[in-house]
Design a protein around this motif. Sequence first.
Motif: not given
Lengths: 114, 116
Positions: A29-42, A44-50, A87-90, B91-93
């Motif tokens: 199906v149609s999707v919405y797409l996202f990129w998140y960044v995660q810094y250590p022990n934190q 997720l923060q949204l970078l951008l979305k489509y 960082a880690e990017y998802f 780690f639980y989020i």
Amino acid sequence: AQSVTQLDSQVPVFEEAPVELRCNYSSSVSVYLFWYVQYPNQGLQLLLKYLSGSTLVKGINGFEAEFNKSQTSFHLRKPSVHISDTAEYFCAVSAGAAGNKLTFGGGTRVLVKP
Amino acid sequence: GAVVSQHPSRVICKSGTSVKIECRSLDFQATTMFWYRQFPKQSLMLMATSNEGSKATYEQGVEKDKFLINHASLTLSTLTVTSAHPEDSSFYICSALGQGATGELFFGEGSRLTVL
């Protein structure tokens, strides 16, 4: 059901060099797409979305991504990285509606070297 | 932007005890919250969807009697890990669904559970 593949588990890059993180998805199906960044022990923060509209999406911190429906890709790019981009990017997708639950890719660890 | 807060950020407990993690939306009401689990150097795996005033919906393979979720108000969801064992260390989020057409998800800072 949908799935997300991030082709690179780690990407080492020198400071001020460009970086591209690859993301491919599959969905019936149609999707919405996202990129998140995660810094250590934190979290997720949204970078951008489509969601719709222009396939080139600009986000925070100088990142941008391009949605390519024919290739089912949503690659993330930054023309010049900083040490602080380490960082880690998802990459993630949600199917059908923006509020649906997200399916995440395996993540790409970016290590910016001086 | 919207803020989601998790508490505690770190918790260490003995095997066999129960641990409660709170997820609060600080400046908006969230009828839906999601709980994820993340193992070291791995991605986030959705555990359950928490809906205010109703039972949570668990993903396949997640034990609902092990991971109790309560969403008693529009700003608070709790995850209780019952009779924790070392393999529950993770780690639980949480994330909360914002209001409006785009329905953006806002993530908490995460809670690291270590079971000895």
